[in-house]
Motif scaffolding. Sequence first.
Motif, PDB file in Angstrom:
ATOM      1  N   SER A 176      16.044 -19.351  13.876  1.00  0.00           N
ATOM      2  CA  SER A 176      17.722 -19.590  13.880  1.00  0.00           C
ATOM      3  C   SER A 176      18.221 -20.505  12.783  1.00  0.00           C
ATOM      4  CB  SER A 176      18.071 -19.904  15.047  1.00  0.00           C
ATOM      5  OG  SER A 176      17.634 -21.142  15.584  1.00  0.00           O
ATOM      6  N   SER A 177      17.407 -21.196  12.434  1.00  0.00           N
ATOM      7  CA  SER A 177      17.994 -22.303  11.282  1.00  0.00           C
ATOM      8  C   SER A 177      17.314 -21.958   9.797  1.00  0.00           C
ATOM      9  CB  SER A 177      17.403 -23.746  11.735  1.00  0.00           C
ATOM     10  OG  SER A 177      16.285 -24.047  11.540  1.00  0.00           O
ATOM     11  N   SER A 178      18.003 -22.462   9.083  1.00  0.00           N
ATOM     12  CA  SER A 178      17.295 -22.363   7.585  1.00  0.00           C
ATOM     13  C   SER A 178      16.187 -22.763   7.433  1.00  0.00           C
ATOM     14  CB  SER A 178      18.581 -22.509   6.477  1.00  0.00           C
ATOM     15  OG  SER A 178      18.733 -24.013   6.605  1.00  0.00           O
ATOM     16  N   ALA A 179      15.899 -24.098   7.862  1.00  0.00           N
ATOM     17  CA  ALA A 179      14.552 -24.599   7.886  1.00  0.00           C
ATOM     18  C   ALA A 179      13.413 -23.505   8.561  1.00  0.00           C
ATOM     19  CB  ALA A 179      14.749 -25.862   8.832  1.00  0.00           C
ATOM     20  N   GLU A 180      13.867 -23.054   9.675  1.00  0.00           N
ATOM     21  CA  GLU A 180      12.838 -22.357  10.349  1.00  0.00           C
ATOM     22  C   GLU A 180      12.803 -21.010   9.537  1.00  0.00           C
ATOM     23  OE1 GLU A 180      15.056 -21.747  14.031  1.00  0.00           O
ATOM     24  OE2 GLU A 180      13.927 -23.330  15.006  1.00  0.00           O
ATOM     25  N   ASN A 181      13.453 -20.317   8.924  1.00  0.00           N
ATOM     26  CA  ASN A 181      13.425 -19.174   8.061  1.00  0.00           C
ATOM     27  C   ASN A 181      12.685 -19.689   6.896  1.00  0.00           C
ATOM     28  OD1 ASN A 181      15.061 -17.301   9.459  1.00  0.00           O
ATOM     29  ND2 ASN A 181      16.920 -18.074   8.737  1.00  0.00           N
ATOM     30  N   ALA A 182      13.007 -20.916   6.315  1.00  0.00           N
ATOM     31  CA  ALA A 182      12.134 -21.193   5.033  1.00  0.00           C
ATOM     32  C   ALA A 182      10.493 -21.292   5.617  1.00  0.00           C
ATOM     33  CB  ALA A 182      12.646 -22.266   4.730  1.00  0.00           C
ATOM     34  N   ALA A 183      10.439 -22.006   6.800  1.00  0.00           N
ATOM     35  CA  ALA A 183       8.864 -22.033   7.233  1.00  0.00           C
ATOM     36  C   ALA A 183       8.401 -20.575   7.257  1.00  0.00           C
ATOM     37  CB  ALA A 183       8.940 -23.029   8.474  1.00  0.00           C
ATOM     38  N   LEU A 184       8.989 -19.862   8.182  1.00  0.00           N
ATOM     39  CA  LEU A 184       8.422 -18.649   8.161  1.00  0.00           C
ATOM     40  C   LEU A 184       7.984 -17.951   6.857  1.00  0.00           C
ATOM     41  CD1 LEU A 184      10.483 -16.923  11.078  1.00  0.00           C
ATOM     42  CD2 LEU A 184       8.194 -17.129  10.830  1.00  0.00           C
ATOM     43  N   ALA A 185       8.981 -18.076   5.835  1.00  0.00           N
ATOM     44  CA  ALA A 185       9.000 -17.446   4.589  1.00  0.00           C
ATOM     45  C   ALA A 185       7.712 -18.078   3.872  1.00  0.00           C
ATOM     46  CB  ALA A 185      10.103 -17.501   3.719  1.00  0.00           C
ATOM     47  N   CYS A 188      10.792  -7.990   9.859  1.00  0.00           N
ATOM     48  CA  CYS A 188       9.375  -7.822  10.572  1.00  0.00           C
ATOM     49  C   CYS A 188       8.834  -9.274  10.969  1.00  0.00           C
ATOM     50  CB  CYS A 188       8.400  -7.042   9.929  1.00  0.00           C
ATOM     51  SG  CYS A 188       8.703  -5.439   9.710  1.00  0.00           S
ATOM     52  N   GLY A 189       8.964 -10.266   9.766  1.00  0.00           N
ATOM     53  CA  GLY A 189       8.422 -11.514   9.991  1.00  0.00           C
ATOM     54  C   GLY A 189       9.163 -12.304  10.898  1.00  0.00           C
ATOM     55  N   GLY A 190      10.338 -12.066  11.391  1.00  0.00           N
ATOM     56  CA  GLY A 190      11.304 -12.723  12.237  1.00  0.00           C
ATOM     57  C   GLY A 190      12.172 -13.759  11.323  1.00  0.00           C
ATOM     58  N   ARG A 233      20.258 -10.066   4.214  1.00  0.00           N
ATOM     59  CA  ARG A 233      20.015  -9.740   2.780  1.00  0.00           C
ATOM     60  C   ARG A 233      20.243 -10.570   1.613  1.00  0.00           C
ATOM     61  NH1 ARG A 233      17.974  -4.223  -0.299  1.00  0.00           N
ATOM     62  NH2 ARG A 233      18.091  -4.993  -2.151  1.00  0.00           N
ATOM     63  N   SER A 234      21.565 -10.971   1.544  1.00  0.00           N
ATOM     64  CA  SER A 234      22.242 -11.734   0.639  1.00  0.00           C
ATOM     65  C   SER A 234      21.696 -13.168   0.477  1.00  0.00           C
ATOM     66  CB  SER A 234      23.956 -11.793   0.782  1.00  0.00           C
ATOM     67  OG  SER A 234      24.122 -12.457   1.917  1.00  0.00           O
ATOM     68  N   GLY A 235      20.991 -13.666   1.564  1.00  0.00           N
ATOM     69  CA  GLY A 235      20.570 -14.959   1.548  1.00  0.00           C
ATOM     70  C   GLY A 235      18.928 -15.042   1.169  1.00  0.00           C
ATOM     71  N   LEU A 236      18.461 -13.854   1.060  1.00  0.00           N
ATOM     72  CA  LEU A 236      17.071 -14.013   0.784  1.00  0.00           C
ATOM     73  C   LEU A 236      16.513 -14.442  -0.512  1.00  0.00           C
ATOM     74  CD1 LEU A 236      15.798 -10.546   2.585  1.00  0.00           C
ATOM     75  CD2 LEU A 236      15.496 -12.802   3.347  1.00  0.00           C
ATOM     76  N   LYS A 237      17.241 -14.149  -1.473  1.00  0.00           N
ATOM     77  CA  LYS A 237      16.910 -14.638  -3.089  1.00  0.00           C
ATOM     78  C   LYS A 237      16.921 -16.133  -2.766  1.00  0.00           C
ATOM     79  CE  LYS A 237      18.817 -14.294  -7.540  1.00  0.00           C
ATOM     80  NZ  LYS A 237      17.439 -14.504  -8.300  1.00  0.00           N
ATOM     81  N   PRO A 238      17.828 -16.858  -2.566  1.00  0.00           N
ATOM     82  CA  PRO A 238      17.922 -18.387  -2.515  1.00  0.00           C
ATOM     83  C   PRO A 238      16.862 -18.912  -1.519  1.00  0.00           C
ATOM     84  CG  PRO A 238      20.024 -17.380  -1.467  1.00  0.00           C
ATOM     85  CD  PRO A 238      19.359 -16.282  -2.319  1.00  0.00           C
ATOM     86  N   LEU A 239      16.512 -18.070  -0.285  1.00  0.00           N
ATOM     87  CA  LEU A 239      15.399 -18.433   0.504  1.00  0.00           C
ATOM     88  C   LEU A 239      14.219 -18.616  -0.440  1.00  0.00           C
ATOM     89  CD1 LEU A 239      14.589 -19.386   3.248  1.00  0.00           C
ATOM     90  CD2 LEU A 239      14.345 -16.884   3.728  1.00  0.00           C
ATOM     91  N   PHE A 240      13.841 -17.319  -0.811  1.00  0.00           N
ATOM     92  CA  PHE A 240      12.431 -17.141  -1.401  1.00  0.00           C
ATOM     93  C   PHE A 240      12.420 -18.211  -2.539  1.00  0.00           C
ATOM     94  CE2 PHE A 240      11.750 -13.603   1.122  1.00  0.00           C
ATOM     95  CZ  PHE A 240      10.722 -13.631   1.525  1.00  0.00           C
TER      96      PHE A 240
END
Length: 215
Positions: free
Chosen positions: A4-13, A160-162, A167-174
Amino acid sequence: MSASSSAENAALAKKIVGILKRRFGEIPWWPGDTDEVMIGAILTQQTRWENVEQALRLLKERNLCSLSALCAADLPDIESAIRCTGFYRIKARRLKVLAAFVTDTCGGVSVMDTIPTEELREGLLGVNGIGEETADSILCYGFARPSFVIDSYTERLARCGGITTHRSGLKPLFESILAEDPHVYHQTHAHIVEYAKEWCTKKRCKGCRIMALNG
DNA sequence: GACCAGGTCCTTG
DNA sequence: CAAGGACATGGT
């Protein structure tokens, strides 16, 4: 559970990127010179890569696989070579527009190579027929710039990875979790597509076990 | 025969 | 600005 947080998304990625790297190792992806990458980037829009390869073969046979050749070529000749990629009329026009942009507006690939990445990206996005994915593919694979490519497969695998990022945030995330190295960007995107092609169907995960492949 | 593929642009509400 | 349609061949 989902992040739910950007930190968790980054960790998952990060975790997913590591899993895929161990699973696939080094794989070849999008070979060819800069012109061929740019042509392929247009042709692969909404199309299987195998069909693009066929079209690239035909273009080479007919000496049309360069932007300078496309500038001089007649539209019907381009259309006939790329028909197998679908949307061939609009794609032939897009190739013409891109070729004119590179040769006339920019003054050639060697000049483009000196332009800062963000500026070059904006220029590409201004070309009719080039959206974000096509622009980033050209930057990443054609000009070896660290501009991460987000396509439908990346979006599916993220889901799939949770990863909850839209979509628009995936580029900066990766980009925030990868070393700023073109080769790392190439391989990571290649891994994502290889995995998602097999396991992540359009709307839902089809038995995708990405997070169970060891973590 | 239905459905989908490594998108993007243009038109509507 | 979101939603819908157009663009088109080829594979499963």
